[in-house]
Design an enzyme around this catalytic site. Structure first.
Site: not given
Length: 670
Positions: A402-404
């Site tokens: 999710i961060d990327d």
């Protein structure tokens, strides 16, 4: 009455003095702005020079010597030792030893027992003798801290492979775990993806209990070689620890009577699970530990080293090696091209590089080609969610994160691509997938939704690092920032994320940093997200964060925070100034409207003054986090991309500033 020439008397004197002071302040601000602009120009040139011809960036990902030690142990176990590799690994491991004989897990950190045990054994494999001065210091340090018996489970598993530790003295991990349905506690999907990928192959290793002939004894690493594993009392039966310790004894008994057919079927199911998740480049999850254990597990199940799966797996591990100019060989635990590329794109764009610059277009093309459009393990919890996201590594289609995904979308929006429809379609898929991965509490984790079971951390086996993936402030902030810039600042899922972030703020005004060190990273992530979502700069949460950052600024004008802040309160917000952490603090302060403040000027001046002639910054300190305290990371590109982003925003202003108050958009993820 008129003022004297020095402005010390008469009613006009104080006015003149104030005017002169204001002139000096203005002149200083102009000088800092010029210095920042020059530093940004040099940094842009440096970063452009590091871009790969295919469009990506990747800095070294430095962790600790257990990666190198376990690589040598794997080669010893498989019988594929290589004299050149062994010598190079030994050179690197020796170079990382502390004066007291131990090895640390981060630059400037204290010695760590398990790391020191593994480093010592690796150097024995490299030919170092127990009575060599550096080895004698290491073994004495190990004995003083309880010897092998006090090391973590993973270290003792490696030793058990060679008979240096008894399998009976390790926690049991039955392969039948693979049959647990997702609704049953302690099924494999209750574990974070990194732990899941490691545990499944280790269930096979635990069942097989292999022992290769030990090339030497390790008596010098025990406090008493006659009793290498002193009996320890069990925790009270009424406690969770006591309950799981007794359950482990039951599993040990089961190991002796497990039905052979059931065990064989379970191990074959584990093998299928492992092979199905092997990536196109031969690795597993794009990270080294699962790859190592998967190779061992499949080898124990009869896969010879020339089998395509095994050959690809071993070749992938070689790609984790970084050969240094002095002949040393360092093993990366992981590689971060997608993460580095999106952060570099953001930095260059925010520093004023034209949005249609060939370097940015090429980076966007590469990121678009890396989009993952098939389901992975995340679909176990979100079976009806359409795929669309990005992973951290070159190849990791099973585990987009999710961060990327949030940061790639933010990067793509900064590029004027010749095919905008292609970009828009990828962003819509990524945003929809991200919204669908929101956890029940309104926040976002790194890889999975609602991966918050309390049971995995209780297992005797799990004595190292995080084994679950709960939501974190930094990931949630990046998602909120992305959604705000996509015109969804008022979307219900964004508002829930903001409410969760506000509730997570520490009394000090800071936010905990899960994936970066530590409160400076968390705060540097959250404040820009809140302001991007339209939160007034006067909001108490933002003002508290600003006051906290002001309180922890170093005398030299920079910011730094030691990894020990994860364990010791006195280190929170304190440490030697670093380029990346100074940049994180500046990103928060600039987002909070503090461009004209003295502390921002001092921070920007520190970045400009510490920049090297080639436009880069030096940063030996670790500012990345794998597992808080247990596994630390020095991302070698952090010291370049974050300072450039901060300098760019100082010179050019906040990105997308005209979109912060976008109208509500209630389309689901679209």
């Amino acid at each position: 009455m008129t003022a004297t020439t020095d402005g010390s008397s008469g009613p006009a004197g104080p006015v003149a003095a104030a005017a002169n002071e204001q002139t000096d302040i203005t002149r200083e601000a102009v000088d800092v702005t010029r210095a920042a602009a020059r530093a940004a120009e040099r940094s842009i040139e440096h970063l452009l020079g590091r871009q790969d011809a295919e469009g990506w960036w990747k800095g070294d990902l430095e962790t600790n010597v257990t990666m190198d030690a376990e690589d040598l142990l794997l080669r010893q176990f498989l019988g594929i030792q290589d004299a050149r590799i062994t010598e190079a690994a030994g050179r690197f491991i020796r170079g990382e030893q502390r004066d007291d004989g131990a090895w640390a897990t981060f630059y400037g950190g204290p010695g760590e027992l398990s790391t020191t045990v593994e480093a010592y054994v690796a150097l024995r494999l490299a030919g170092d003798r127990p009575d060599d001065p550096h080895m004698a210091r290491a073994s004495a340090w190990i004995r003083d801290r309880g010897g092998i018996a006090a090391s973590r489970v993973f270290t003792r598993i490696w030793l058990a492979l060679f008979g240096w530790w008894k399998w009976d003295d390790l926690p049991e991990l039955p392969p039948e775990l693979i049959f647990f349905p997702p609704w049953l506690p302690l099924n494999i999907y209750d574990f974070g993806c990194w732990a899941r990928q490691t545990i499944v192959p280790l269930t096979v290793v635990s069942a097989k209990r292999p022992v290769r002939p030990a090339p030497f004894a390790l008596d010098e690493l025990h406090t008493d070689a006659r009793t290498p594993n002193p009996v320890k009392p069990l925790a009270p039966a009424t406690s969770w620890d006591g309950l799981f310790q007794r359950a482990d004894k039951v599993l040990h008994a089961y190991h002796k009577v497990a039905p052979r057919r059931l065990r064989r079927v379970a191990m074959n199911a584990a093998a299928r699970w492992i092979i199905e998740r092997q990536e196109n480049d031969g690795c597993w999850g794009g990270i080294q530990p699962p790859a190592v254990y998967s190779v061992i597990a499949l080898h124990l199940l009869g896969y010879d080293l020339q089998h395509p799966v095994m050959r690809a797996g071993l070749e992938s591990l070689d790609r984790f090696a970084v050969w240094r100019e002095d002949g040393a060989r360092m093993i990366e635990a992981c590689q971060s091209p997608v993460w580095d590329t999106c952060l570099a794109t953001i930095a260059l764009a925010d520093a004023g590089l034209a949005p249609d610059h060939p370097a940015l277009v090429k980076a966007a093309d590469w990121m678009l080609a890396e989009e993952i459009v098939r389901p992975g393990d995340w679909a176990v919890r979100r079976p009806r969610l359409a795929p669309g996201g990005w992973a951290f590594e070159f190849h990791n289609d099973n585990y987009p994160d999710i961060d990327d995904t949030a940061e790639v979308i933010l990067a793509l929006r900064r590029v004027r691509h010749p095919d905008p429809q292609r970009v828009d379609a990828a962003i819509v898929r990524g945003a929809r997938w991200t919204v669908g991965m929101q956890s029940r509490n309104g926040a976002w984790a790194a890889f999975d939704a609602d991966n918050t079971s309390a049971f995995p951390n209780r297992l005797p086996f799990c004595d190292f690092g995080e084994v679950i993936d709960p939501p974190s402030a930094d990931v949630t902030a990046h998602v909120v920032e992305m959604l705000a810039h996509e015109g969804k600042a008022h979307h219900p899922c964004t508002r829930r994320g903001i409410e969760w972030l506000l509730a997570e703020q520490e009394p000090s005004g800071a936010w905990f940093g899960r994936w970066g060190v530590n409160y400076i990273y968390g705060t540097g992530s959250v404040v820009p997200a809140l302001t991007a979502a339209g939160m007034p700069l006067t909001h108490p949460a933002i003002r508290r964060a600003v006051r906290w950052l002001e309180s922890v600024q170093n005398d030299d004008g920079g910011w730094g925070e030691d990894l020990r802040s994860y364990r010791e309160q006195k280190w929170i917000g304190h440490g030697e100034s670093t380029a990346s952490q100074t940049a994180w603090a500046l990103l928060a302060l600039l987002a909070a409207g503090g461009r004209e403040s003295k502390m921002v000027e001092r921070g920007v001046a520190w970045l400009a003054e510490t920049q090297q002639a080639d436009g880069s910054w030096d940063e030996p300190y670790f500012t990345g986090t794998g597992f808080p305290w247990d596994f630390s990371i020095n991302y070698h590109l952090y010291r370049q991309v974050f300072p450039l982003t901060a300098l760019g925003r100082y010179v050019h202003g906040e990105p997308f500033s005209d979109r912060a108050g976008s109208a509500p958009d209630n389309r689901e993820g679209g």
